[in-house]
Design a protein around this motif. Structure first.
Motif, PDB file in Angstrom:
ATOM      1  N   ASP A  63       0.085  38.951 -25.195  1.00 36.74           N
ATOM      2  CA  ASP A  63       0.269  37.504 -25.530  1.00 36.74           C
ATOM      3  C   ASP A  63       0.628  36.533 -24.214  1.00 36.74           C
ATOM      4  N   VAL A  64      -0.183  35.695 -23.869  1.00 37.02           N
ATOM      5  CA  VAL A  64       0.414  34.844 -22.681  1.00 37.02           C
ATOM      6  C   VAL A  64       1.465  33.892 -22.987  1.00 37.02           C
ATOM      7  N   VAL A  65       1.494  33.486 -24.329  1.00 38.07           N
ATOM      8  CA  VAL A  65       2.484  32.520 -24.612  1.00 38.07           C
ATOM      9  C   VAL A  65       3.757  33.355 -24.932  1.00 38.07           C
ATOM     10  N   ILE A  66       3.891  34.601 -25.177  1.00 40.46           N
ATOM     11  CA  ILE A  66       5.405  35.260 -25.046  1.00 40.46           C
ATOM     12  C   ILE A  66       5.612  35.373 -23.829  1.00 40.46           C
ATOM     13  N   GLN A  67       4.736  35.828 -22.710  1.00 35.21           N
ATOM     14  CA  GLN A  67       4.793  36.111 -21.380  1.00 35.21           C
ATOM     15  C   GLN A  67       5.463  34.711 -20.971  1.00 35.21           C
ATOM     16  N   ASN A  68       4.816  33.818 -21.004  1.00 34.72           N
ATOM     17  CA  ASN A  68       5.311  32.473 -20.391  1.00 34.72           C
ATOM     18  C   ASN A  68       6.650  32.272 -20.860  1.00 34.72           C
ATOM     19  N   ALA A  69       7.067  32.402 -22.295  1.00 34.91           N
ATOM     20  CA  ALA A  69       8.330  32.134 -22.569  1.00 34.91           C
ATOM     21  C   ALA A  69       9.360  33.059 -21.955  1.00 34.91           C
ATOM     22  N   LEU A  70       9.097  34.335 -21.764  1.00 33.82           N
ATOM     23  CA  LEU A  70      10.043  35.340 -20.857  1.00 33.82           C
ATOM     24  C   LEU A  70      10.080  34.796 -19.508  1.00 33.82           C
ATOM     25  N   TYR A  71       9.130  34.558 -19.013  1.00 35.14           N
ATOM     26  CA  TYR A  71       9.043  34.483 -17.481  1.00 35.14           C
ATOM     27  C   TYR A  71       9.627  33.061 -16.947  1.00 35.14           C
ATOM     28  N   THR A  72       9.950  31.945 -18.084  1.00 32.50           N
ATOM     29  CA  THR A  72      10.411  30.604 -17.785  1.00 32.50           C
ATOM     30  C   THR A  72      11.779  30.637 -18.635  1.00 32.50           C
ATOM     31  N   GLY A  73      12.434  31.820 -19.345  1.00 30.68           N
ATOM     32  CA  GLY A  73      13.488  31.859 -19.997  1.00 30.68           C
ATOM     33  C   GLY A  73      13.829  30.769 -21.119  1.00 30.68           C
ATOM     34  N   GLN A  75      14.314  29.792 -24.294  1.00 32.64           N
ATOM     35  CA  GLN A  75      14.945  30.598 -25.622  1.00 32.64           C
ATOM     36  C   GLN A  75      14.955  30.057 -26.831  1.00 32.64           C
ATOM     37  N   GLU A  76      14.269  28.614 -26.847  1.00 28.42           N
ATOM     38  CA  GLU A  76      13.876  28.088 -28.054  1.00 28.42           C
ATOM     39  C   GLU A  76      12.570  28.660 -28.382  1.00 28.42           C
ATOM     40  N   ALA A  77      11.859  28.851 -27.439  1.00 31.95           N
ATOM     41  CA  ALA A  77      10.352  29.484 -27.726  1.00 31.95           C
ATOM     42  C   ALA A  77      10.338  30.794 -28.220  1.00 31.95           C
ATOM     43  N   LEU A  78      11.373  31.647 -27.689  1.00 36.14           N
ATOM     44  CA  LEU A  78      11.520  32.828 -27.832  1.00 36.14           C
ATOM     45  C   LEU A  78      12.099  33.100 -29.350  1.00 36.14           C
ATOM     46  N   GLN A  79      12.887  32.292 -29.875  1.00 35.69           N
ATOM     47  CA  GLN A  79      13.604  32.250 -31.041  1.00 35.69           C
ATOM     48  C   GLN A  79      12.406  31.878 -32.168  1.00 35.69           C
ATOM     49  N   THR A 124      13.472  39.187 -18.294  1.00 41.74           N
ATOM     50  CA  THR A 124      14.875  38.339 -18.503  1.00 41.74           C
ATOM     51  C   THR A 124      15.967  39.162 -17.766  1.00 41.74           C
ATOM     52  N   ALA A 125      16.022  40.278 -17.666  1.00 37.19           N
ATOM     53  CA  ALA A 125      17.197  40.898 -16.938  1.00 37.19           C
ATOM     54  C   ALA A 125      17.188  40.426 -15.217  1.00 37.19           C
ATOM     55  N   GLY A 126      16.010  40.596 -14.856  1.00 37.95           N
ATOM     56  CA  GLY A 126      15.621  40.350 -13.388  1.00 37.95           C
ATOM     57  C   GLY A 126      15.727  39.107 -12.869  1.00 37.95           C
ATOM     58  N   ARG A 127      15.616  38.118 -14.070  1.00 34.08           N
ATOM     59  CA  ARG A 127      15.856  36.491 -13.828  1.00 34.08           C
ATOM     60  C   ARG A 127      17.092  35.927 -14.203  1.00 34.08           C
ATOM     61  N   GLY A 128      17.993  36.674 -14.791  1.00 36.78           N
ATOM     62  CA  GLY A 128      19.239  36.252 -15.051  1.00 36.78           C
ATOM     63  C   GLY A 128      19.344  35.227 -16.537  1.00 36.78           C
ATOM     64  N   PHE A 129      18.191  35.557 -17.128  1.00 36.72           N
ATOM     65  CA  PHE A 129      18.145  34.731 -18.715  1.00 36.72           C
ATOM     66  C   PHE A 129      19.146  35.542 -19.628  1.00 36.72           C
ATOM     67  N   THR A 130      20.270  35.355 -19.510  1.00 35.05           N
ATOM     68  CA  THR A 130      21.365  36.145 -20.404  1.00 35.05           C
ATOM     69  C   THR A 130      20.949  35.678 -21.915  1.00 35.05           C
ATOM     70  N   LEU A 136      16.872  39.227 -27.582  1.00 32.08           N
ATOM     71  CA  LEU A 136      15.896  40.265 -27.459  1.00 32.08           C
ATOM     72  C   LEU A 136      16.597  41.400 -28.070  1.00 32.08           C
ATOM     73  N   LEU A 137      17.829  41.729 -27.719  1.00 26.78           N
ATOM     74  CA  LEU A 137      18.725  42.875 -27.788  1.00 26.78           C
ATOM     75  C   LEU A 137      18.932  42.802 -29.384  1.00 26.78           C
ATOM     76  N   GLN A 138      19.323  41.710 -30.145  1.00 27.84           N
ATOM     77  CA  GLN A 138      19.252  41.364 -31.423  1.00 27.84           C
ATOM     78  C   GLN A 138      18.171  41.806 -32.250  1.00 27.84           C
ATOM     79  N   ARG A 139      16.951  41.601 -31.620  1.00 24.56           N
ATOM     80  CA  ARG A 139      15.857  41.910 -32.270  1.00 24.56           C
ATOM     81  C   ARG A 139      15.292  43.326 -32.086  1.00 24.56           C
ATOM     82  N   GLY A 140      16.068  44.169 -31.741  1.00 16.78           N
ATOM     83  CA  GLY A 140      15.929  45.501 -31.495  1.00 16.78           C
ATOM     84  C   GLY A 140      15.080  45.885 -30.136  1.00 16.78           C
ATOM     85  N   ALA A 141      15.331  45.234 -29.211  1.00 17.44           N
ATOM     86  CA  ALA A 141      14.578  45.595 -27.970  1.00 17.44           C
ATOM     87  C   ALA A 141      15.253  47.061 -27.347  1.00 17.44           C
ATOM     88  N   ASN A 142      14.723  47.954 -26.905  1.00 16.75           N
ATOM     89  CA  ASN A 142      15.250  49.264 -26.435  1.00 16.75           C
ATOM     90  C   ASN A 142      15.576  49.114 -24.990  1.00 16.75           C
TER      91      ASN A 142
END
Length: 463
Positions: A63-73, A75-79, A124-130, A136-142
């Motif tokens: 999904d390009v929408v999810i990827q764009n939200a991740l690469y730009t950090g 947070q509102e879109a990810l929520q 997100t880890a490589g770009r410092g989007f803490t 993501l960790l709260q949503r079960g990311a491994n």
């Protein structure tokens, strides 16, 4: 030929055929990637301990929408994209990946896909989007998922993101995870900015003497190679082994001395060597080519390290497999490292009893080292007699002669004038003392200027 059409040249047709083949290979690689992902998940499930509520395997996301939200950090879109109850345990498969032109032979170029599986945590880890990572960790990311061969912890350490590193470790990331390249996160801490990441890794159990697969390097080797004094101090405080050898036979001390160093790096590498020697590093350990730290420090022209090694008992006349002593190493590179003050090294080696250059080879040395008159001065003052010929004059370019005219005129005048009685007395005393010159002369009850003269201090001319 119909109107509006045109003829393809054989080369154009061949290029089209190659592009078609490339697309077919790309489709095949996507199938392989999917197969690799399935195999990866099977292995992970086989290794994972049995739990009452086993987590679902990660899904592949394009999904390009999810990827764009991740690469730009964003947070509102990810929520919005990952509401409560959803899972962020995904593997990102970029749509098509990046493309680049590569040579395919016969003068042809073709577009080639670059594609690598990753995860939201990696991005997100490589770009410092803490904050995004926390969501993501709260949503079960491994935290230890590594479909591309590295974990998110590798990514955060490589990009010097200490807060992301800390957050991953708090959530159980494996501080000793090994990438497909055979390195642990601590081996990726290769810059001064990565110090905080290294601290967090050690606090959470990173192996201080863990080895890389390819070269068998420890984290201390990595810190020494990169001239990182703060990392070196940290690792030594945690009990790093100071004399472990890697597959090339290099200890951390050898590794620090062997690296090419620009002027602004000299002090950092000196501090690293100082700490290693302070912890008992052995100065006599040689690599596979029988090259000691002193050989390497001379080759890379770090005068402070050379002085340090000599003060700790390094031998100036040890030979490598090629039959070369440290003096040979420094004379080979003088013309490239004039700003490093190579004359200091030549002077220190001679004062510690180094063998001298065969007099017949002095014109060749003049040719290679003429841009550093002080180096030539120190070297020539180690001989009681010199046979100056026209070859010596020809060895110095007109440009260098013009720039250092007074010095080279004093050298060439020796063709008609013998060395001074004062110089002959100096040579006699130095010959008597041998390798003890640096110890005995400073203790003599003589004026300082005479001591300096005996120790081959620079004067800007020879007599």
């Amino acid at each position: 030929m119909s109107r509006g059409s045109f003829v393809f040249t054989p080369m154009a047709l061949r290029s089209l055929e190659l592009d078609e083949d490339m697309l077919e290979r790309h489709k095949y690689k996507k199938k392989l990637a999917s197969s690799h992902l399935n195999n990866y998940m099977l292995k992970k499930e086989a290794r994972a301990p049995l739990r009452s509520n086993t987590a679902l395997p990660p899904a592949v996301c394009q999904d390009v929408v999810i990827q764009n939200a991740l690469y730009t950090g964003d947070q509102e879109a990810l929520q919005r994209l990952f509401p409560r109850g959803s899972t962020a345990n995904l593997i990102i498969e970029p749509q098509g990946g990046d493309m680049r032109w590569v040579a395919t032979g016969e003068g042809l170029w073709s577009l080639n896909y670059e594609q690598e599986l990753t995860t939201p945590l990696h991005i997100t880890a490589g770009r410092g989007f803490t904050d995004c990572m926390r969501l993501l960790l709260q949503r079960g990311a491994n935290v230890d998922l590594a479909p591309g061969g590295t974990t998110a912890l590798h990514e955060s350490c490589e990009n010097c993101q200490p807060e992301c590193t800390k957050l991953l470790l708090i959530h159980g990331a494996n501080a000793n995870a090994v990438s497909e390249d055979g390195v642990m996160p601590l081996h990726i801490c290769t810059s001064p900015e990565s110090l905080e990441c290294a601290k967090y890794l050690l606090q959470y159990g990173a192996a201080i003497n863990g080895r890389t697969v390819d070269e068998n390097d420890t984290p201390l080797h990595v810190a020494a190679k990169n001239g990182l004094p703060d990392h070196t101090e940290l690792y030594l405080r945690y009990g790093a082994a100071v004399d472990k050898q890697n597959d090339e036979g290099l200890t951390p001390l050898n590794a620090a001395c062997s690296q090419t160093q620009v002027v602004q790096d000299l002090e950092r590498y000196f501090k690293v060597c100082q700490m290693l020697l302070g912890k008992g590093a052995v100065v006599h350990t040689v690599d596979q080519d029988q090259r000691s730290p002193l050989h390497m420090a001379c080759k890379n022209v770090n005068p402070d390290i050379v002085d340090l090694l000599l003060a700790n008992g390094a031998c100036v006349n040890d030979m490598d497999y090629g039959g070369e002593a440290p003096l040979h190493d420094i004379l080979k590179v003088v013309c490239y490292k004039v700003s490093h003050h190579p004359e200091r090294i030549v002077r220190a080696l001679l004062n510690h009893g180094s063998i001298r250059v065969w007099p017949g080879a002095l014109p060749m040395v003049m040719r290679h080292c003429s841009e550093s008159p002080r180096t030539i001065e120190v070297l020539l003052n180690a001989y009681s007699h010199l046979k100056v010929t026209d070859t010596w004059v020809e060895s110095v370019s007109p440009e260098v002669f013009k720039e250092h005219k007074e010095f080279y005129e004093s050298v060439f005048s020796l063709a008609l004038t013998p060395r001074s009685l004062q110089h002959l007395a100096r040579c006699r005393l130095r010959s008597f003392l041998g390798g003890r010159v640096h110890k005995v002369v400073p203790k003599l009850d003589l004026p300082t200027f005479i001591k300096n003269y005996l120790l081959l201090e620079y004067r800007g001319y020879v007599h």
